[in-house]
Design a protein around this motif. Structure first.
Motif, PDB file in Angstrom:
ATOM      1  N   UNK A   1       0.851  -1.186   0.000  1.00  0.00           N
ATOM      2  CA  UNK A   1       0.000   0.000   0.000  1.00  0.00           C
ATOM      3  C   UNK A   1       0.886   1.233   0.000  1.00  0.00           C
ATOM      4  N   UNK A   2       0.691   2.092  -1.004  1.00  0.00           N
ATOM      5  CA  UNK A   2       1.480   3.324  -1.114  1.00  0.00           C
ATOM      6  C   UNK A   2       0.547   4.528  -1.080  1.00  0.00           C
ATOM      7  N   UNK A   3       0.961   5.570  -0.361  1.00  0.00           N
ATOM      8  CA  UNK A   3       0.179   6.800  -0.350  1.00  0.00           C
ATOM      9  C   UNK A   3       1.074   7.981   0.003  1.00  0.00           C
ATOM     10  N   UNK A   4       0.474   9.171   0.002  1.00  0.00           N
ATOM     11  CA  UNK A   4       1.196  10.406   0.276  1.00  0.00           C
ATOM     12  C   UNK A   4       0.709  11.015   1.581  1.00  0.00           C
ATOM     13  N   UNK A   5       1.624  11.682   2.277  1.00  0.00           N
ATOM     14  CA  UNK A   5       1.291  12.458   3.471  1.00  0.00           C
ATOM     15  C   UNK A   5       2.094  13.748   3.393  1.00  0.00           C
TER      16      UNK A   5
ATOM     17  N   UNK B   1       3.787   0.752   2.706  1.00  0.00           N
ATOM     18  CA  UNK B   1       3.589  -0.367   3.647  1.00  0.00           C
ATOM     19  C   UNK B   1       3.563  -1.669   2.845  1.00  0.00           C
ATOM     20  N   UNK B   2       4.443  -2.586   3.178  1.00  0.00           N
ATOM     21  CA  UNK B   2       4.476  -3.863   2.467  1.00  0.00           C
ATOM     22  C   UNK B   2       4.350  -5.023   3.444  1.00  0.00           C
ATOM     23  N   UNK B   3       3.374  -5.889   3.164  1.00  0.00           N
ATOM     24  CA  UNK B   3       3.183  -7.115   3.939  1.00  0.00           C
ATOM     25  C   UNK B   3       3.509  -8.287   3.023  1.00  0.00           C
ATOM     26  N   UNK B   4       4.452  -9.134   3.449  1.00  0.00           N
ATOM     27  CA  UNK B   4       4.916 -10.238   2.612  1.00  0.00           C
ATOM     28  C   UNK B   4       4.848 -11.555   3.386  1.00  0.00           C
TER      29      UNK B   4
ATOM     30  N   UNK C   1       9.488   5.411   4.381  1.00  0.00           N
ATOM     31  CA  UNK C   1       9.155   6.816   4.140  1.00  0.00           C
ATOM     32  C   UNK C   1      10.221   7.420   3.239  1.00  0.00           C
ATOM     33  N   UNK C   2       9.785   8.093   2.164  1.00  0.00           N
ATOM     34  CA  UNK C   2      10.697   8.732   1.220  1.00  0.00           C
ATOM     35  C   UNK C   2      10.284  10.185   1.030  1.00  0.00           C
ATOM     36  N   UNK C   3      11.270  11.083   0.893  1.00  0.00           N
ATOM     37  CA  UNK C   3      10.961  12.492   0.682  1.00  0.00           C
ATOM     38  C   UNK C   3      12.119  13.177  -0.040  1.00  0.00           C
TER      39      UNK C   3
END
Length: 243
Positions: free
Chosen positions: A112-116, A123-126, A155-157
């Protein structure tokens, strides 16, 4: 007052005994990673990860892995995928067995990828099904099968802008891994991987990352390995969609 003091001393003694029972082995190394992606359609892509892990900083190969996967975007923010990993261990470092051995992994993930604001969140569940060669008396003696679940938060920015209008990028990542006895029974801590990286976009479709990582692994019941790492990563994607 005396009773409280005795309780504090008892707690301190128990904590000290537990600390003495746990052995933490210190190690250092480097993880060299090449990651690419082949975009087939707007929703479908094939990914591949290759990684070589070194110990004694860059002196010896500890392991390498290759992991292709097929992925599909259910929504712009939600991706599912399946893949296979070949993981080869070498007898270098405090983690490994006395001889070279292989592991086969089959995995499925939900990401699940989103912006803040200015931050990109991932978020990755494997879930993994693992088949690891066992070593006894200096030779391969069989295969152990077990499962593992992994959860990674990333988190990337953009950290700051350069004169050429490119950005220095920043990334924080942490992944915890829990293993199981059979099926999904007897969950137990397996390892935790932390990374703090800075990056730079080389081209429109590629970037390079470098930084610090800490790998904490449960080798045995009361034996852990704590490894300080140098991370070097190159990412590249190929857009094969018809324009």
């Amino acid at each position: 007052m005396k009773k409280s003091l005795l309780i504090l001393l008892l707690i301190f003694s128990i904590s000290k005994m537990n600390a003495q029972e746990v052995e933490v082995l210190e190690d250092s190394g480097a993880w060299l990673t090449f990651s690419n992606k082949f975009i087939i359609t707007d929703n479908f892509y094939v990914a591949h990860l290759f990684q070589q892990r070194r110990v004694d900083f860059l002196k010896k190969t500890q392991s390498f892995l290759t992991a292709p996967s097929i992925n599909y975007k259910l929504t712009p923010n939600l991706t599912v995928g399946i893949g296979y990993m070949l993981y080869r261990y070498f007898p270098n470092g405090k983690l490994q067995a006395a001889i070279k051995r292989d592991e086969n992994r089959f995995f499925q993930h939900l990401t699940l990828s989103n912006k803040a604001g200015k931050f990109s969140l991932n978020n990755r569940l494997m879930f993994e099904e693992r088949e690891l060669e066992l070593v006894s008396n200096g030779e391969i003696s069989g295969i152990k099968k077990y499962n593992r679940i992994r959860y990674r938060f990333q988190v990337t920015t953009n950290l700051f802008k350069l004169k050429n209008d490119n950005y220095i990028l920043g990334k924080l990542s942490n992944e915890i891994r829990i293993k199981f006895g059979t099926g999904i029974t007897n969950p137990d801590f397996d390892q935790n991987n932390f990374a703090a990286l800075i990056g730079y976009k080389l081209l429109k479709n590629s970037s390079i990352w470098a930084g610090y990582g800490r790998y904490y692994f449960k080798k045995a019941d009361k034996t852990f390995i704590s490894s300080n790492l140098l991370h070097l990563t190159l990412t590249y994607y190929f857009d094969l969609r018809k324009k």
